[in-house]
Write a protein that holds these residues in place. Structure first.
Motif, PDB file in Angstrom:
ATOM      1  N   GLU A  14       0.830  -1.208   0.000  1.00 42.80           N
ATOM      2  CA  GLU A  14       0.000   0.000   0.000  1.00 42.80           C
ATOM      3  C   GLU A  14       0.869   1.264   0.000  1.00 42.80           C
ATOM      4  OE1 GLU A  14      -3.936   1.535   2.417  1.00 42.80           O
ATOM      5  OE2 GLU A  14      -2.310   0.617   3.574  1.00 42.80           O
ATOM      6  N   MET A  15       1.924   1.266   0.803  1.00 44.35           N
ATOM      7  CA  MET A  15       2.835   2.411   0.845  1.00 44.35           C
ATOM      8  C   MET A  15       3.494   2.639  -0.513  1.00 44.35           C
ATOM      9  SD  MET A  15       4.602   1.491   4.498  1.00 44.35           S
ATOM     10  CE  MET A  15       6.094   2.418   4.115  1.00 44.35           C
ATOM     11  N   LEU A  16       3.989   1.571  -1.116  1.00 43.31           N
ATOM     12  CA  LEU A  16       4.679   1.690  -2.399  1.00 43.31           C
ATOM     13  C   LEU A  16       3.718   2.112  -3.506  1.00 43.31           C
ATOM     14  CD1 LEU A  16       6.969  -1.425  -2.069  1.00 43.31           C
ATOM     15  CD2 LEU A  16       7.782   0.917  -2.361  1.00 43.31           C
ATOM     16  N   ALA A  17       2.504   1.567  -3.487  1.00 40.76           N
ATOM     17  CA  ALA A  17       1.511   1.950  -4.488  1.00 40.76           C
ATOM     18  C   ALA A  17       1.183   3.432  -4.371  1.00 40.76           C
ATOM     19  CB  ALA A  17       0.253   1.108  -4.331  1.00 40.76           C
ATOM     20  N   THR A  18       1.091   3.918  -3.134  1.00 43.28           N
ATOM     21  CA  THR A  18       0.855   5.342  -2.914  1.00 43.28           C
ATOM     22  C   THR A  18       2.027   6.159  -3.437  1.00 43.28           C
ATOM     23  OG1 THR A  18      -0.456   4.843  -0.939  1.00 43.28           O
ATOM     24  CG2 THR A  18       0.390   7.093  -1.151  1.00 43.28           C
ATOM     25  N   ALA A  19       3.239   5.676  -3.205  1.00 49.18           N
ATOM     26  CA  ALA A  19       4.429   6.393  -3.664  1.00 49.18           C
ATOM     27  C   ALA A  19       4.490   6.457  -5.185  1.00 49.18           C
ATOM     28  CB  ALA A  19       5.691   5.719  -3.119  1.00 49.18           C
ATOM     29  N   VAL A  20       4.136   5.365  -5.864  1.00 45.08           N
ATOM     30  CA  VAL A  20       4.113   5.370  -7.331  1.00 45.08           C
ATOM     31  C   VAL A  20       3.108   6.387  -7.832  1.00 45.08           C
ATOM     32  CG1 VAL A  20       3.476   4.028  -9.371  1.00 45.08           C
ATOM     33  CG2 VAL A  20       4.954   3.018  -7.637  1.00 45.08           C
ATOM     34  N   ALA A  21       1.909   6.376  -7.269  1.00 48.99           N
ATOM     35  CA  ALA A  21       0.868   7.311  -7.703  1.00 48.99           C
ATOM     36  C   ALA A  21       1.304   8.763  -7.492  1.00 48.99           C
ATOM     37  CB  ALA A  21      -0.432   7.034  -6.960  1.00 48.99           C
ATOM     38  N   LEU A  22       1.925   9.050  -6.367  1.00 50.17           N
ATOM     39  CA  LEU A  22       2.369  10.417  -6.086  1.00 50.17           C
ATOM     40  C   LEU A  22       3.493  10.845  -7.027  1.00 50.17           C
ATOM     41  CD1 LEU A  22       2.339  10.433  -2.165  1.00 50.17           C
ATOM     42  CD2 LEU A  22       0.682  11.489  -3.715  1.00 50.17           C
ATOM     43  N   ASN A  23       4.339   9.902  -7.393  1.00 51.12           N
ATOM     44  CA  ASN A  23       5.427  10.236  -8.318  1.00 51.12           C
ATOM     45  C   ASN A  23       4.942  10.403  -9.749  1.00 51.12           C
ATOM     46  OD1 ASN A  23       8.335  10.341  -7.262  1.00 51.12           O
ATOM     47  ND2 ASN A  23       7.457   8.640  -6.104  1.00 51.12           N
ATOM     48  N   LEU A  24       3.741   9.902 -10.056  1.00 47.04           N
ATOM     49  CA  LEU A  24       3.169  10.052 -11.392  1.00 47.04           C
ATOM     50  C   LEU A  24       2.168  11.193 -11.479  1.00 47.04           C
ATOM     51  CD1 LEU A  24       2.534   6.302 -12.363  1.00 47.04           C
ATOM     52  CD2 LEU A  24       4.351   7.801 -13.203  1.00 47.04           C
ATOM     53  N   ASP A  25       1.983  11.917 -10.390  1.00 46.48           N
ATOM     54  CA  ASP A  25       0.946  12.947 -10.344  1.00 46.48           C
ATOM     55  C   ASP A  25       1.017  13.945 -11.494  1.00 46.48           C
ATOM     56  OD1 ASP A  25      -0.761  12.287  -8.375  1.00 46.48           O
ATOM     57  OD2 ASP A  25       0.089  13.584  -6.838  1.00 46.48           O
ATOM     58  N   LYS A  26       2.229  14.360 -11.868  1.00 45.26           N
ATOM     59  CA  LYS A  26       2.376  15.385 -12.895  1.00 45.26           C
ATOM     60  C   LYS A  26       2.865  14.835 -14.220  1.00 45.26           C
ATOM     61  CE  LYS A  26       3.109  19.122  -9.581  1.00 45.26           C
ATOM     62  NZ  LYS A  26       3.979  20.262  -9.170  1.00 45.26           N
ATOM     63  N   ALA A  27       2.792  13.517 -14.378  1.00 50.90           N
ATOM     64  CA  ALA A  27       3.208  12.922 -15.650  1.00 50.90           C
ATOM     65  C   ALA A  27       2.121  13.172 -16.690  1.00 50.90           C
ATOM     66  CB  ALA A  27       3.425  11.424 -15.494  1.00 50.90           C
ATOM     67  N   GLU A  43       4.084  16.487 -24.674  1.00 49.85           N
ATOM     68  CA  GLU A  43       4.152  17.374 -23.527  1.00 49.85           C
ATOM     69  C   GLU A  43       5.407  17.217 -22.686  1.00 49.85           C
ATOM     70  OE1 GLU A  43       0.415  17.448 -21.300  1.00 49.85           O
ATOM     71  OE2 GLU A  43      -0.453  16.214 -22.891  1.00 49.85           O
ATOM     72  N   GLY A  44       6.158  16.133 -22.921  1.00 50.39           N
ATOM     73  CA  GLY A  44       7.296  15.867 -22.063  1.00 50.39           C
ATOM     74  C   GLY A  44       8.313  16.981 -22.029  1.00 50.39           C
ATOM     75  N   ALA A  45       8.609  17.561 -23.177  1.00 55.31           N
ATOM     76  CA  ALA A  45       9.623  18.603 -23.222  1.00 55.31           C
ATOM     77  C   ALA A  45       9.186  19.842 -22.464  1.00 55.31           C
ATOM     78  CB  ALA A  45       9.923  18.977 -24.672  1.00 55.31           C
ATOM     79  N   ALA A  46       7.871  20.079 -22.451  1.00 54.76           N
ATOM     80  CA  ALA A  46       7.366  21.270 -21.783  1.00 54.76           C
ATOM     81  C   ALA A  46       7.208  21.065 -20.288  1.00 54.76           C
ATOM     82  CB  ALA A  46       6.017  21.659 -22.386  1.00 54.76           C
ATOM     83  N   ASP A  47       7.133  19.831 -19.877  1.00 51.94           N
ATOM     84  CA  ASP A  47       6.949  19.534 -18.461  1.00 51.94           C
ATOM     85  C   ASP A  47       8.303  19.420 -17.784  1.00 51.94           C
ATOM     86  OD1 ASP A  47       6.661  17.503 -16.101  1.00 51.94           O
ATOM     87  OD2 ASP A  47       4.649  18.272 -16.474  1.00 51.94           O
ATOM     88  N   GLY A  48       8.585  20.276 -16.852  1.00 52.41           N
ATOM     89  CA  GLY A  48       9.914  20.324 -16.253  1.00 52.41           C
ATOM     90  C   GLY A  48      10.311  19.060 -15.553  1.00 52.41           C
ATOM     91  N   ILE A  49       9.376  18.452 -14.859  1.00 49.91           N
ATOM     92  CA  ILE A  49       9.696  17.237 -14.098  1.00 49.91           C
ATOM     93  C   ILE A  49       9.997  16.089 -15.028  1.00 49.91           C
ATOM     94  CG2 ILE A  49       8.770  15.556 -12.466  1.00 49.91           C
ATOM     95  CD1 ILE A  49       7.083  17.883 -11.321  1.00 49.91           C
ATOM     96  N   VAL A  50       9.106  15.878 -15.995  1.00 49.16           N
ATOM     97  CA  VAL A  50       9.316  14.778 -16.927  1.00 49.16           C
ATOM     98  C   VAL A  50      10.510  15.041 -17.814  1.00 49.16           C
ATOM     99  CG1 VAL A  50       8.292  13.430 -18.788  1.00 49.16           C
ATOM    100  CG2 VAL A  50       6.880  14.182 -16.878  1.00 49.16           C
ATOM    101  N   GLY A  51      10.643  16.269 -18.303  1.00 49.80           N
ATOM    102  CA  GLY A  51      11.760  16.600 -19.173  1.00 49.80           C
ATOM    103  C   GLY A  51      13.101  16.346 -18.518  1.00 49.80           C
TER     104      GLY A  51
END
Length: 284
Positions: free
Chosen positions: A72-85, A92-100
């Motif tokens: 459950e903790m890891l699943a939450t962490a994955v979701a939070l790390n994908l929030d702005k993907a 859009e990747g180049a324009a998105d600072g985190i993904v870029g």
């Protein structure tokens, strides 16, 4: 039966979402070293445990249930790390600072993009029961033998490789929240290694547990080959160590070295059957 508390076992926070790290965390969920693996392993060992006392079954159930909390903790962490993907990294990747920042170049970009698209299409940018390459979790590497000592050794190995993975993730993490989560999980791996070893010690240690199963009479096994180290190098060299001389770990024999040589003859099979589909010259 099981009860659920909607609060996490340990706080999970992400200040800087990182899709690349989300992909890495998937290995800790659905990889061979991951939490689904140990969770299911401990559950099936417990459900199949037969012993004069139920305490080992009970302990396994406690720890298996704890591992659900880790998933459950890891699943939450994955979701939070994908929030702005973004849904489309190509556009859009180049324009998105985190993904870029993490998508720089070639195969790495395609691998991360593929994982994110999988998480998007099937999970809505949430964790999935898969490893970091998107391979679904496979129950074929769950070890539950019905032999408590064999299972404990398997558990030590599972927690050891899991801790290796958690340490690598900790070293790769840049987000402080992810480091805090992982330093907790590393600590739990330490405890779990110790508790499985404690069971083996309580059962009598190597002298009582080995060889597994200890219920088979050793007098019925090949006494000429049960403590030989087989040296298979062409030049006859041997990696000298504790396993080549002196008393065996179980205290029931002496380690010796055997220069490997054939003990049997060349196998000669009979002719093929007429209905086997072989060539006519193969059929006797």
């Amino acid at each position: 039966m099981y009860y659920h508390d909607k609060r996490l076992q340990y706080p999970v926070t992400v200040d800087k979402p990182n899709p690349e790290f989300a992909r890495m965390l998937q290995q800790a969920i659905g990889g061979v070293e991951g939490e689904i693996r140990v969770c299911m392993q401990y559950f099936f060992q417990a459900w199949g445990n037969r012993a004069p006392t139920t305490k080992y079954r009970d302990m396994l159930l406690h720890t298996a249930t704890e591992e659900i909390g880790h998933i459950e903790m890891l699943a939450t962490a994955v979701a939070l790390n994908l929030d702005k993907a973004p849904a489309s990294l190509q556009e859009e990747g180049a324009a998105d600072g985190i993904v870029g920042a993490v998508m720089g170049g070639g195969n790495g970009r395609h691998a991360i993009e593929g994982m994110i698209h999988k998480n998007l299409l099937s999970g809505g940018l949430a964790a999935m029961p898969m490893d970091s390459d998107g391979v679904p979790f496979n129950m074929s590497h769950i070890y539950a033998s019905g032999n408590v000592s064999a299972d404990m050794y398997c558990n030590v190995a599972a927690e050891s490789t899991g801790r290796v993975l958690a340490v690598r993730l900790f070293n790769a993490a840049e987000d402080e929240g992810m480091k805090k989560m992982l330093h907790y999980m590393i600590a739990r791996d330490t405890m779990h290694q110790q508790q499985w070893l404690a069971v083996l010690e309580e059962l009598g240690g190597p002298s009582a547990n080995l060889p597994i199963p200890n219920s088979f009479p050793q007098g019925e096994e090949d006494q000429a080959n049960n403590y030989n180290f087989y040296a298979t190098a062409v030049d006859g060299s041997v990696p000298d160590g504790r396993w080549t001389s002196g008393p065996s770990i179980d205290g029931r024999g002496e380690f010796t070295v055997f220069q490997n040589k054939p003990l049997g003859e060349e196998p000669i099979l009979g002719p093929a059957r007429p209905d086997s589909g072989a060539q006519d010259k193969q059929i006797g």
